[in-house]
Design an enzyme around this catalytic site. Structure first.
Site, mmCIF file in Angstrom:
data_model
loop_
_atom_site.group_PDB
_atom_site.id
_atom_site.type_symbol
_atom_site.label_atom_id
_atom_site.label_comp_id
_atom_site.label_asym_id
_atom_site.label_seq_id
_atom_site.Cartn_x
_atom_site.Cartn_y
_atom_site.Cartn_z
ATOM 1 N N SER A 80 35.357 39.849 57.918
ATOM 2 C CA SER A 80 35.150 38.895 56.841
ATOM 3 C C SER A 80 35.579 39.534 55.533
ATOM 4 O O SER A 80 35.605 40.764 55.411
ATOM 5 C CB SER A 80 33.671 38.510 56.763
ATOM 6 O OG SER A 80 33.361 37.821 55.571
ATOM 7 N N TYR A 111 24.626 40.411 56.336
ATOM 8 C CA TYR A 111 25.975 40.071 56.794
ATOM 9 C C TYR A 111 26.986 41.082 56.260
ATOM 10 O O TYR A 111 27.845 41.576 57.005
ATOM 11 C CB TYR A 111 26.328 38.665 56.331
ATOM 12 C CG TYR A 111 27.613 38.129 56.901
ATOM 13 C CD1 TYR A 111 27.707 37.742 58.236
ATOM 14 C CD2 TYR A 111 28.751 37.977 56.102
ATOM 15 C CE1 TYR A 111 28.881 37.221 58.759
ATOM 16 C CE2 TYR A 111 29.925 37.466 56.616
ATOM 17 C CZ TYR A 111 29.987 37.091 57.946
ATOM 18 O OH TYR A 111 31.160 36.584 58.474
ATOM 19 N N LYS A 131 29.429 43.557 58.454
ATOM 20 C CA LYS A 131 30.890 43.487 58.392
ATOM 21 C C LYS A 131 31.503 44.755 57.803
ATOM 22 O O LYS A 131 32.612 45.144 58.198
ATOM 23 C CB LYS A 131 31.328 42.251 57.610
ATOM 24 C CG LYS A 131 30.970 40.930 58.296
ATOM 25 C CD LYS A 131 31.548 40.841 59.709
ATOM 26 C CE LYS A 131 31.267 39.493 60.335
ATOM 27 N NZ LYS A 131 31.842 39.369 61.712
#
Length: 264
Positions: free
Chosen positions: A156, A169, A173
């Site tokens: 991402s 998150y 990532k």
């Protein structure tokens, strides 16, 4: 310098382009959204695609659609958070794959001070632990076959920046980006390339409701110099490129499909 270092040693034609005829590809999280779109694009490029997720019924419907369109597809049902299941289902499958799209992932947006242990564990278990052991299992089969391969970790833009309500998150990532680079080094002697694809916000049936919030949409678009959200075709184009011989000299890299978000 050895002769091999100055000649094509891929075993395939140099400049082979974006076709994947004769290759097998495994896509995780493939029953819907970006994963399914990647499986469809790889099949359209000529690969025989294995779709993997937890729900066999959804997978079989997706695979049937690919076959009806003239592609080749089969399915594996596996919980990518279960290392034993990964070893049994993926490790025990016959043959090997030439391409892995390590796509299964999740997000639980919460402000940092509100993050629960349950949310942290879920995101890290799927986005990091699962991705690690799926990649390790598939890479072992690639290495044993001795024909090289391409592993594509679905990362991402948040693997390169921070974001509000995305502390877990972003953690997951950023970890995946580090894993991609380390894998690329360890697997290079086996001619296995490892790269990541790093999308910005992508319009899918799952994300579409977020963009009904006009303030959120306006803030998101203001951060993307190209001025639009990504479409699944933007992501699948990057995936097919990294799977193909057109990217034969690319490994350990992050391909940012972010419209310039991380350039600011």
């Amino acid at each position: 310098m050895s002769q091999d270092s100055v000649e094509n040693v891929s075993g395939r034609l140099p400049g082979g382009g974006l076709r994947l005829d004769g290759q097998r590809a495994l896509v995780t999280g493939a029953s819907r959204g970006i994963g399914l779109a990647c499986a469809e694009a790889l099949a359209e490029a000529g690969a025989a695609v294995t779709l993997l997720s937890r729900t066999r019924r959804d997978l079989e419907e997706a695979a049937a659609s690919i076959v009806a369109g003239g592609g080749q597809a089969d399915v594996l049902a596996c919980d990518c958070t279960d290392a034993d299941a990964i070893a049994e289902v993926i490790g025990g499958a016959p043959g090997h794959w030439d391409v892995l799209v390590n796509n299964a992932g999740t997000n639980r947006p919460q402000a940092f001070l509100e993050v629960t242990r349950e949310a942290f564990d879920e995101v890290m278990r799927i986005n990091v632990t699962g991705a690690f052991f799926v990649a390790q299992t598939v890479a072992a089969k690639m290495a044993a076959a001795g024909e090289g391969g391409s592993i594509i970790n679905m990362s991402s833009q948040m693997g390169h920046v921070g974001g509000a309500r995305r502390s877990v998150y972003c953690t997951s990532k950023h970890a995946l980006e580090g894993l991609t680079k380390a894998m690329a080094i360890d697997l290079a002697p086996h001619r296995i390339r490892v790269n990541s694809v790093c999308p910005t916000f992508v319009v899918t049936p799952m994300t579409a409701p977020y963009f009904t919030d006009e303030a959120f949409l306006a803030d998101t678009l203001a951060r993307i110099p190209l001025g639009r959200l990504a479409q699944v075709s933007d992501v699948t184009g990057a995936v097919v490129f990294l799977a193909s011989d057109a990217s034969a000299m690319i490994t350990g890299s992050a391909l940012k499909v972010d419209g310039g978000w991380t350039a600011i």
